[in-house]
Design an enzyme around this catalytic site. Structure first.
Site, PDB file in Angstrom:
ATOM      1  N   ASP A 135       1.040  -1.350  -0.074  1.00 34.18           N
ATOM      2  CA  ASP A 135      -0.046  -0.078   0.130  1.00 34.18           C
ATOM      3  C   ASP A 135       0.944   1.252  -0.149  1.00 34.18           C
ATOM      4  O   ASP A 135       1.775   1.260  -0.671  1.00 34.18           O
ATOM      5  CB  ASP A 135      -1.236   0.064   1.235  1.00 34.18           C
TER       6      ASP A 135
ATOM      7  N   TYR B 280      -1.040  11.495   2.421  1.00 31.17           N
ATOM      8  CA  TYR B 280      -1.521  11.443   1.078  1.00 31.17           C
ATOM      9  C   TYR B 280      -1.457  13.076   0.873  1.00 31.17           C
ATOM     10  O   TYR B 280      -1.284  13.357  -0.507  1.00 31.17           O
ATOM     11  CB  TYR B 280      -2.877  11.364   1.324  1.00 31.17           C
TER      12      TYR B 280
ATOM     13  N   HIS C 219      -6.959  -6.314  -1.933  1.00 26.30           N
ATOM     14  CA  HIS C 219      -5.734  -5.247  -1.466  1.00 26.30           C
ATOM     15  C   HIS C 219      -4.895  -5.927  -0.492  1.00 26.30           C
ATOM     16  O   HIS C 219      -3.753  -5.503  -0.654  1.00 26.30           O
ATOM     17  CB  HIS C 219      -6.347  -4.044  -1.120  1.00 26.30           C
TER      18      HIS C 219
END
Length: 303
Positions: A125, A231, A285
Protein backbone atom coordinates in the site's frame (compact mmCIF):
# COMPACT_ATOMS: atom_id res chain seq x y z
CA UNK A 1 21.53 3.38 17.67
CA UNK A 2 18.87 1.05 19.14
CA UNK A 3 17.53 1.43 22.65
CA UNK A 4 14.62 -0.23 24.37
CA UNK A 5 12.28 2.42 25.72
CA UNK A 6 9.69 1.94 28.47
CA UNK A 7 6.15 2.16 27.22
CA UNK A 8 4.01 5.17 28.06
CA UNK A 9 1.12 3.14 29.44
CA UNK A 10 0.16 -0.43 30.24
CA UNK A 11 -2.26 -0.32 27.30
CA UNK A 12 0.63 0.46 24.94
CA UNK A 13 2.49 -2.68 25.99
CA UNK A 14 -0.62 -4.83 25.88
CA UNK A 15 -1.98 -3.73 22.56
CA UNK A 16 0.39 -2.20 20.02
CA UNK A 17 4.05 -3.09 20.61
CA UNK A 18 5.94 -6.34 20.00
CA UNK A 19 4.18 -8.01 22.94
CA UNK A 20 1.33 -8.64 20.50
CA UNK A 21 3.45 -11.53 19.20
CA UNK A 22 4.26 -14.56 21.32
CA UNK A 23 7.71 -14.99 19.74
CA UNK A 24 10.31 -14.40 22.43
CA UNK A 25 12.97 -13.16 20.02
CA UNK A 26 10.78 -10.31 18.69
CA UNK A 27 11.36 -6.98 20.44
CA UNK A 28 10.20 -3.39 20.33
CA UNK A 29 12.99 -0.84 19.99
CA UNK A 30 13.05 2.89 19.38
CA UNK A 31 15.33 4.46 16.76
CA UNK A 32 16.21 8.13 16.49
CA UNK A 33 16.32 8.77 12.74
CA UNK A 34 15.85 11.87 10.60
CA UNK A 35 14.78 14.00 13.59
CA UNK A 36 12.00 11.62 14.63
CA UNK A 37 11.82 8.62 16.92
CA UNK A 38 10.41 5.51 15.27
CA UNK A 39 9.02 2.50 17.07
CA UNK A 40 10.58 -0.50 15.36
CA UNK A 41 9.82 -4.18 15.84
CA UNK A 42 12.95 -6.25 15.22
CA UNK A 43 13.62 -9.98 15.07
CA UNK A 44 16.24 -12.42 13.88
CA UNK A 45 20.01 -12.70 13.97
CA UNK A 46 21.50 -9.16 13.91
CA UNK A 47 24.17 -10.38 11.48
CA UNK A 48 21.74 -12.03 9.05
CA UNK A 49 20.69 -10.42 5.73
CA UNK A 50 18.47 -7.45 6.53
CA UNK A 51 14.83 -7.04 5.44
CA UNK A 52 12.85 -3.84 6.05
CA UNK A 53 9.04 -4.18 5.89
CA UNK A 54 7.01 -0.99 5.31
CA UNK A 55 3.31 -0.86 6.11
CA UNK A 56 0.71 1.35 4.44
CA UNK A 57 -2.58 2.99 5.46
CA UNK A 58 -4.38 2.37 7.75
CA UNK A 59 -1.88 -0.25 8.88
CA UNK A 60 0.90 -0.40 11.47
CA UNK A 61 3.82 -2.79 12.02
CA UNK A 62 1.44 -5.56 13.10
CA UNK A 63 0.26 -5.99 9.51
CA UNK A 64 3.51 -7.85 8.78
CA UNK A 65 3.20 -10.37 11.64
CA UNK A 66 3.02 -13.46 9.39
CA UNK A 67 5.95 -12.33 7.27
CA UNK A 68 8.12 -11.55 10.32
CA UNK A 69 7.96 -15.13 11.54
CA UNK A 70 8.48 -16.66 8.11
CA UNK A 71 11.44 -14.47 7.19
CA UNK A 72 13.21 -14.99 10.51
CA UNK A 73 12.81 -18.75 10.10
CA UNK A 74 14.29 -18.38 6.61
CA UNK A 75 17.41 -16.80 8.10
CA UNK A 76 16.80 -13.05 7.79
CA UNK A 77 17.10 -10.13 10.17
CA UNK A 78 13.73 -8.32 10.01
CA UNK A 79 12.98 -4.75 11.09
CA UNK A 80 9.47 -3.34 10.85
CA UNK A 81 8.93 0.31 11.68
CA UNK A 82 5.75 2.06 12.56
CA UNK A 83 6.26 4.74 9.93
CA UNK A 84 6.21 8.34 11.15
CA UNK A 85 2.78 9.43 12.25
CA UNK A 86 1.65 5.89 13.09
CA UNK A 87 1.06 3.98 16.32
CA UNK A 88 4.03 4.44 18.70
CA UNK A 89 6.28 6.46 16.40
CA UNK A 90 6.60 10.23 16.53
CA UNK A 91 4.01 12.23 14.58
CA UNK A 92 5.56 15.56 13.54
CA UNK A 93 3.25 18.46 12.75
CA UNK A 94 2.64 19.81 9.26
CA UNK A 95 2.12 18.33 5.83
CA UNK A 96 5.70 18.79 4.60
CA UNK A 97 6.92 16.39 7.29
CA UNK A 98 5.20 13.62 5.32
CA UNK A 99 6.66 14.19 1.88
CA UNK A 100 8.20 11.18 0.19
CA UNK A 101 11.66 12.63 0.71
CA UNK A 102 11.15 12.53 4.49
CA UNK A 103 9.65 9.03 4.54
CA UNK A 104 12.51 7.79 2.37
CA UNK A 105 15.08 9.45 4.65
CA UNK A 106 13.52 7.62 7.61
CA UNK A 107 14.11 4.27 5.87
CA UNK A 108 17.63 5.21 4.81
CA UNK A 109 18.62 6.09 8.37
CA UNK A 110 16.79 3.06 9.75
CA UNK A 111 19.00 0.84 7.60
CA UNK A 112 22.06 2.68 8.90
CA UNK A 113 20.82 2.18 12.48
CA UNK A 114 21.30 -1.55 11.87
CA UNK A 115 24.92 -0.89 10.92
CA UNK A 116 24.17 -1.64 7.27
CA UNK A 117 24.66 0.13 3.97
CA UNK A 118 21.80 -1.69 2.24
CA UNK A 119 18.84 -4.01 2.82
CA UNK A 120 16.02 -5.82 1.09
CA UNK A 121 13.04 -3.43 1.16
CA UNK A 122 9.40 -4.58 0.98
CA UNK A 123 6.30 -2.37 1.01
CA UNK A 124 2.53 -2.70 0.91
CA UNK A 125 0.00 0.00 0.00
CA UNK A 126 1.45 3.44 0.84
CA UNK A 127 4.50 1.68 2.25
CA UNK A 128 4.94 0.35 -1.27
CA UNK A 129 5.19 3.91 -2.59
CA UNK A 130 7.91 4.54 -0.01
CA UNK A 131 9.69 1.33 -1.04
CA UNK A 132 9.55 2.28 -4.73
CA UNK A 133 10.98 5.69 -3.86
CA UNK A 134 13.82 4.28 -1.74
CA UNK A 135 14.80 2.05 -4.66
CA UNK A 136 14.63 4.93 -7.16
CA UNK A 137 16.25 7.64 -5.04
CA UNK A 138 18.91 5.50 -3.33
CA UNK A 139 19.43 2.44 -5.54
CA UNK A 140 22.63 1.35 -3.80
CA UNK A 141 20.70 0.94 -0.54
CA UNK A 142 18.21 -1.62 -1.86
CA UNK A 143 19.38 -5.16 -2.54
CA UNK A 144 16.02 -6.59 -3.64
CA UNK A 145 12.63 -4.94 -3.77
CA UNK A 146 9.24 -6.41 -2.87
CA UNK A 147 5.97 -4.64 -3.68
CA UNK A 148 2.45 -5.67 -2.63
CA UNK A 149 -0.56 -4.06 -4.29
CA UNK A 150 0.72 -0.63 -5.13
CA UNK A 151 1.86 0.53 -8.59
CA UNK A 152 5.10 2.15 -9.62
CA UNK A 153 4.72 5.90 -8.95
CA UNK A 154 4.98 6.81 -12.63
CA UNK A 155 2.33 4.25 -13.55
CA UNK A 156 0.03 5.62 -10.86
CA UNK A 157 0.42 9.22 -12.04
CA UNK A 158 -0.09 8.32 -15.70
CA UNK A 159 -3.12 6.15 -14.94
CA UNK A 160 -4.72 8.92 -12.91
CA UNK A 161 -4.37 11.22 -15.91
CA UNK A 162 -5.87 8.77 -18.40
CA UNK A 163 -8.33 6.50 -16.60
CA UNK A 164 -11.69 7.78 -15.33
CA UNK A 165 -12.13 4.43 -13.61
CA UNK A 166 -8.95 4.88 -11.56
CA UNK A 167 -9.86 8.49 -10.81
CA UNK A 168 -13.13 7.21 -9.35
CA UNK A 169 -11.36 4.51 -7.35
CA UNK A 170 -8.96 7.11 -5.94
CA UNK A 171 -11.77 9.30 -4.60
CA UNK A 172 -10.35 9.08 -1.07
CA UNK A 173 -7.04 10.63 -2.20
CA UNK A 174 -8.87 13.77 -3.32
CA UNK A 175 -11.05 13.73 -0.20
CA UNK A 176 -7.96 13.61 2.02
CA UNK A 177 -6.75 16.91 0.56
CA UNK A 178 -9.66 18.74 2.23
CA UNK A 179 -8.69 20.37 5.55
CA UNK A 180 -10.07 18.84 8.78
CA UNK A 181 -13.12 17.12 7.28
CA UNK A 182 -11.37 13.76 6.62
CA UNK A 183 -10.10 13.62 10.18
CA UNK A 184 -13.57 14.29 11.58
CA UNK A 185 -15.16 11.74 9.26
CA UNK A 186 -12.69 8.98 10.09
CA UNK A 187 -12.58 9.57 13.85
CA UNK A 188 -16.33 9.83 14.50
CA UNK A 189 -18.45 6.99 15.91
CA UNK A 190 -15.50 5.26 17.58
CA UNK A 191 -13.42 5.16 14.38
CA UNK A 192 -16.17 3.36 12.46
CA UNK A 193 -15.01 4.63 9.06
CA UNK A 194 -11.42 3.60 9.77
CA UNK A 195 -12.68 0.11 10.56
CA UNK A 196 -14.75 0.19 7.37
CA UNK A 197 -11.60 1.03 5.38
CA UNK A 198 -10.19 -2.32 6.50
CA UNK A 199 -13.33 -4.33 5.95
CA UNK A 200 -14.34 -2.88 2.57
CA UNK A 201 -10.90 -3.39 1.06
CA UNK A 202 -10.43 -6.98 2.29
CA UNK A 203 -12.10 -10.35 1.88
CA UNK A 204 -14.56 -11.42 4.60
CA UNK A 205 -12.76 -12.75 7.66
CA UNK A 206 -9.40 -11.14 6.93
CA UNK A 207 -9.73 -8.89 9.99
CA UNK A 208 -11.42 -10.46 13.00
CA UNK A 209 -12.74 -8.53 16.02
CA UNK A 210 -9.57 -8.99 18.08
CA UNK A 211 -7.38 -7.71 15.25
CA UNK A 212 -9.63 -4.71 14.65
CA UNK A 213 -9.43 -3.83 18.36
CA UNK A 214 -5.65 -3.77 18.05
CA UNK A 215 -5.82 -1.54 15.01
CA UNK A 216 -8.11 0.88 16.81
CA UNK A 217 -5.66 1.06 19.70
CA UNK A 218 -2.85 1.86 17.27
CA UNK A 219 -4.88 4.58 15.53
CA UNK A 220 -5.61 6.27 18.86
CA UNK A 221 -1.95 6.59 19.78
CA UNK A 222 -0.99 9.10 17.10
CA UNK A 223 -4.43 10.15 15.88
CA UNK A 224 -5.76 10.32 12.35
CA UNK A 225 -4.22 13.56 11.06
CA UNK A 226 -0.67 12.27 10.50
CA UNK A 227 -1.96 9.38 8.41
CA UNK A 228 -4.02 11.74 6.25
CA UNK A 229 -0.94 13.95 5.92
CA UNK A 230 0.81 11.06 4.15
CA UNK A 231 -1.56 11.68 1.24
CA UNK A 232 -1.30 15.43 1.45
CA UNK A 233 2.48 15.20 1.54
CA UNK A 234 2.48 12.80 -1.41
CA UNK A 235 0.82 15.48 -3.52
CA UNK A 236 3.63 17.89 -2.60
CA UNK A 237 6.46 15.43 -3.25
CA UNK A 238 9.01 15.77 -6.02
CA UNK A 239 9.38 12.85 -8.43
CA UNK A 240 12.62 10.85 -8.48
CA UNK A 241 15.12 11.88 -11.15
CA UNK A 242 14.54 8.62 -13.05
CA UNK A 243 11.86 5.94 -13.08
CA UNK A 244 13.66 2.66 -13.92
CA UNK A 245 14.15 0.28 -11.00
CA UNK A 246 17.45 -1.56 -11.34
CA UNK A 247 17.08 -3.98 -8.42
CA UNK A 248 15.47 -7.42 -8.78
CA UNK A 249 11.81 -6.72 -8.02
CA UNK A 250 8.85 -8.92 -7.09
CA UNK A 251 5.33 -7.49 -7.40
CA UNK A 252 2.51 -9.46 -5.77
CA UNK A 253 -1.01 -8.29 -6.60
CA UNK A 254 -4.43 -9.30 -5.35
CA UNK A 255 -6.65 -8.91 -8.38
CA UNK A 256 -9.75 -7.94 -6.40
CA UNK A 257 -8.25 -4.69 -5.13
CA UNK A 258 -11.16 -2.24 -4.91
CA UNK A 259 -8.92 0.85 -4.99
CA UNK A 260 -6.34 0.09 -7.68
CA UNK A 261 -6.78 -1.22 -11.22
CA UNK A 262 -4.99 -4.53 -11.75
CA UNK A 263 -3.70 -3.32 -15.12
CA UNK A 264 -1.26 -1.11 -13.23
CA UNK A 265 0.56 -4.18 -11.92
CA UNK A 266 1.72 -5.33 -15.34
CA UNK A 267 2.62 -1.78 -16.34
CA UNK A 268 4.74 -1.44 -13.21
CA UNK A 269 6.84 -4.46 -14.14
CA UNK A 270 7.71 -2.58 -17.34
CA UNK A 271 9.59 -0.04 -15.22
CA UNK A 272 11.75 -2.77 -13.63
CA UNK A 273 14.96 -3.93 -15.27
CA UNK A 274 14.56 -7.31 -13.56
CA UNK A 275 10.95 -7.65 -12.49
CA UNK A 276 8.46 -10.45 -11.95
CA UNK A 277 4.73 -10.28 -11.29
CA UNK A 278 2.63 -12.72 -9.30
CA UNK A 279 -1.12 -12.13 -9.47
CA UNK A 280 -3.63 -13.72 -7.12
CA UNK A 281 -7.26 -14.09 -8.25
CA UNK A 282 -9.90 -13.74 -5.55
CA UNK A 283 -7.41 -11.95 -3.29
CA UNK A 284 -7.95 -8.38 -2.16
CA UNK A 285 -5.73 -5.38 -1.54
CA UNK A 286 -4.53 -7.26 1.57
CA UNK A 287 -3.03 -10.06 -0.49
CA UNK A 288 -0.23 -10.84 2.00
CA UNK A 289 -2.84 -11.49 4.72
CA UNK A 290 -5.02 -13.69 2.53
CA UNK A 291 -2.58 -15.86 0.58
CA UNK A 292 0.22 -17.85 2.19
CA UNK A 293 1.78 -18.20 -1.27
CA UNK A 294 2.67 -14.51 -1.15
CA UNK A 295 4.95 -15.00 1.84
CA UNK A 296 6.58 -18.01 0.20
CA UNK A 297 7.10 -16.08 -3.04
CA UNK A 298 8.70 -13.25 -1.07
CA UNK A 299 10.98 -15.66 0.80
CA UNK A 300 12.18 -17.20 -2.46
CA UNK A 301 12.68 -13.78 -4.03
CA UNK A 302 14.81 -12.48 -1.17
CA UNK A 303 16.80 -15.71 -0.89
Amino acid sequence: MSVTKPSRTTETVSHTDASLLSDHDVESTYRDVNDVQLHVVAAGDPDAPLVVLLHGHPDFWYGWRDQIRALVEAGFRVVVPDQRGCNLSDAPDGIDAYRQSELVADVRELIHSEGRESAHVVGHDFGGFVAWNVALRHPSMVDRLGIFNVPHPTVYRETLRSSPQQIARSWYVWFYQVPKLPEWTLARNDLANMVASLEITSNPGTFDDETIARYKAAWRHSGITPRINWYRGFRRSDSPSHDTVTQPTLICWGEDDVALLPSMAAKSVGYCRDGQLRTFPDASHWVHHERAEVTEALRRHLS
